[in-house]
Design an enzyme around this catalytic site. Sequence first.
Site, PDB file in Angstrom:
ATOM      1  N   HIS A  75      40.163  36.325  44.770  1.00 42.33           N
ATOM      2  CA  HIS A  75      41.560  35.924  44.966  1.00 42.33           C
ATOM      3  C   HIS A  75      42.062  36.445  46.309  1.00 42.33           C
ATOM      4  CE1 HIS A  75      41.798  34.647  40.788  1.00 42.33           C
ATOM      5  NE2 HIS A  75      43.065  34.308  40.944  1.00 42.33           N
ATOM      6  N   HIS A 109      41.647  43.725  38.975  1.00 41.99           N
ATOM      7  CA  HIS A 109      40.878  44.327  40.066  1.00 41.99           C
ATOM      8  C   HIS A 109      41.420  45.710  40.387  1.00 41.99           C
ATOM      9  CE1 HIS A 109      38.282  41.028  41.322  1.00 41.99           C
ATOM     10  NE2 HIS A 109      39.297  40.206  41.137  1.00 41.99           N
TER      11      HIS A 109
END
Length: 415
Positions: free
Chosen positions: A178, A225
């Site tokens: 991302h 993350h």
Amino acid sequence: MWRIITYLNSPELVVGFQRLCGLVPAESFSHVIQNGMVNANGSVKEAPLTTHRRKAEQVANGSRAHDSNSNYKSADSQNDNKVEDRPRPHYKVKNWLFYFLFVTSATLGHEVFYITFLPCIHWNLDPFLCRRLVNMWVVVMYIGQVMKDVLKLPRPPSPPVVKLETRVDAEYGMPSTHAMAATAISFTLLLSAEERVQFPFELGLAVAVLMSALVCLSRLYTGMHSALDVICGVAISAVIIAVSYPYWGTIDYLQLHNPVSPVVGMVLPLFLAYKYPELDHYSTTRGDTTIILACSAGCSVGYWVNERLGLTFYLTGPFPVTLPPLTLAALGCGFARFVIGVLMLVLTRQTVRFVSLRVLCWIFGASVSDPEARKRKEIEVPYKFSTYVAIGLVNSILVNRLFVKMGLWDLGDSV
């Protein structure tokens, strides 16, 4: 240095950011807090060694015997420790502004967003910019996805982290694709648009930084993350842009004018999809990477065909051009192009997917209704590749020509 890396990779940093933004475990899971996973003030205590943590330590020590994604339960690990079988904590939102901001920002890094956003650039601004963005998108995403499945570093464990997404649980964490995609798309658009249209560069830079930052912070907020994953993702994209930028013009020329360009553009992505790293469990990374490669292949061939046909739908120079004022009529026309274009892509997807999946299942003796059959490499790769190649071709060749027929595109503004 190692202490800094360990700190940036720690779940405590993610937990702290979530608590700061008002995302906390629900009271119904207060036993998790009481048992030493999370303090009431949001800090994290030492907890009993769980399978999640054991696997993370195996990765750090290089001693794992098999894939070690902290979010994936192998058959051997399901009975190791009952702590792992505990349901993931529910959560409470104390700051809805941050919640909607970061959940919305997270969607800006999804493949579905790019498969609609990039064609919108093609239909409403300049196909030249779309082609540049697709080229950079496929490069950074392939590198990022492969690095995930080669490094096999786990995502932050839950608990203590609250996770808002479930689809990519079986994927590894390092680096954040991302963050890679958001950085690459934002700054490739900024640098490429500077050549084509007039706009305040400082404003464009601020928008690029803001969009990248929002997507990066959303990966911490959603618990998907660590800070290290995000920082590495941004750094990798920055290096790719810096190294490739001097050659963008050469790549443009070869992609549009070299006679072998359509062959390379189709064969190389298909080869990379089939040679994607194998895991000992199913992960969505191979399928998602195949989709991205296929979209790029279809668009690359489509742009080459447009060049041969002599109608590219590019903006006409001299560059950089001054964009016309944004009127209600222009907005309405742009919205109509977007809706019609998306409908064409959806129709293409559903048709080609329906046919290709049934043909492949017939060839390999599998049931179309069996979800496990679609995970088999010999079925998943070709059906997704053919489906999204078709989408890329329709987007780059057919949609704009339909707009011309419908009076939604002025050929006087194109070459």
